[in-house]
Scaffold this active site. Structure first.
Site, short mmCIF file in Angstrom:
data_model
loop_
_atom_site.label_atom_id
_atom_site.label_comp_id
_atom_site.label_asym_id
_atom_site.label_seq_id
_atom_site.Cartn_x
_atom_site.Cartn_y
_atom_site.Cartn_z
N ARG A 119 0.69 -1.09 -0.17
CA ARG A 119 0.15 0.14 0.16
C ARG A 119 0.80 1.31 -0.14
O ARG A 119 1.93 1.35 0.52
CB ARG A 119 -1.04 -0.52 1.31
CG ARG A 119 -1.21 1.35 1.56
CD ARG A 119 -2.60 1.92 0.70
NE ARG A 119 -2.82 3.06 0.36
CZ ARG A 119 -4.27 3.04 1.86
NH1 ARG A 119 -4.99 2.54 2.12
NH2 ARG A 119 -3.86 5.05 2.48
N ARG A 128 -4.86 1.90 -4.43
CA ARG A 128 -3.75 1.18 -3.39
C ARG A 128 -4.59 0.02 -3.70
O ARG A 128 -5.76 -0.80 -3.88
CB ARG A 128 -4.48 1.90 -1.96
CG ARG A 128 -5.70 2.01 -1.07
CD ARG A 128 -7.28 2.27 -1.84
NE ARG A 128 -6.89 3.85 -1.95
CZ ARG A 128 -6.61 4.68 -0.87
NH1 ARG A 128 -7.76 3.78 0.17
NH2 ARG A 128 -6.89 5.97 -0.41
N ASP A 131 -6.79 -1.37 1.16
CA ASP A 131 -7.15 -0.59 2.57
C ASP A 131 -7.36 -1.15 3.42
O ASP A 131 -8.55 -2.25 3.31
CB ASP A 131 -7.98 0.79 1.86
CG ASP A 131 -8.24 2.09 2.81
OD1 ASP A 131 -6.87 2.07 3.83
OD2 ASP A 131 -8.96 2.73 2.22
N ASP A 133 -9.63 -0.73 6.70
CA ASP A 133 -9.81 0.64 8.31
C ASP A 133 -10.37 -0.44 9.77
O ASP A 133 -11.14 -1.34 8.60
CB ASP A 133 -10.78 1.52 7.57
CG ASP A 133 -10.10 2.09 6.62
OD1 ASP A 133 -8.59 2.81 7.05
OD2 ASP A 133 -10.29 2.47 5.35
#
Length: 203
Positions: A119, A128, A131, A133
């Site tokens: 990344r 990217r 990701d 999160d």
């Protein structure tokens, strides 16, 4: 009388999760003392997007103190904050885990997974490979700038809310209420389910 699961097609990506896998996941929970429930959002728009998402799911399961409990359907999403057509679309999914890691350690693991898939954080809203999160962690509400909980924009993102609702229709976003209600208040434009794609629970 229905045929046993083992006599069906052998491709695990197109079959329901076998009961034996679910039992192993549940049994693994006994190794976790007082685990917390956490929800993570995955997104990828570079390279082999589905393979990368599956790799991230597997990496979470390989993390000591983390057990993957559920993986959502895959959604395809137009990129946010950029000119239309300037980036490939995203594949998005939500993963529900039980973990004994504190939020800070779970964040470190999320960043390590991103780094493992190369990344790059060159630009805001940039493309990217992956990701990862943290959307929510138990009922924690925190404005810590390093890790704000729940995720400060999760309540307005259909690409988080839709797959999360699919995998847990009764889910609650701390401080915001039921995910089902939040989902009705946002637009699903540019966020489409991909019924032809599937992630699977790690075995």
């Amino acid at each position: 009388m229905t045929a046993p699961f083992s006599q069906g097609p052998t491709d695990p990506t197109v079959q329901p999760v076998p009961a034996s896998v679910v039992e192993r996941v549940d049994a693994a929970d006994t190794t976790l003392q007082n685990p917390k429930r956490a929800v993570l959002s995955l997104g990828s728009n570079l390279g082999n997007r589905l393979e990368t998402l599956q790799g991230a799911v597997d990496a979470l399961e390989d993390t000591p103190g983390v057990r993957v409990k559920a993986v959502s359907p895959v959604y395809e999403t137009e990129p946010w904050g950029v000119e239309p057509g300037s980036q490939p679309s995203y594949f998005n999914a939500v993963v529900v885990v039980k973990t004994t890691l504190p939020p800070s350690s779970l964040l470190e693991r999320a960043h390590a997974i991103e780094e493992a898939f190369h990344r790059v954080r060159d630009e805001r809203w940039g493309p990217r490979t992956i990701d990862v999160d943290i959307v929510s962690y138990a009922d924690v509400v925190s404005d810590d700038p390093r890790l704000t909980l729940p995720h400060p924009r999760a309540h307005e993102r259909a690409f988080v809310l839709a797959p999360w609702h699919d995998v847990d229709p009764d889910a609650q976003l701390p401080g915001h209420g039921p995910v089902a209600g939040l989902l009705t208040a946002v637009t699903r434009a540019g966020v489409a389910p991909r019924a032809d794609l599937e992630l699977h629970l790690p075995e």
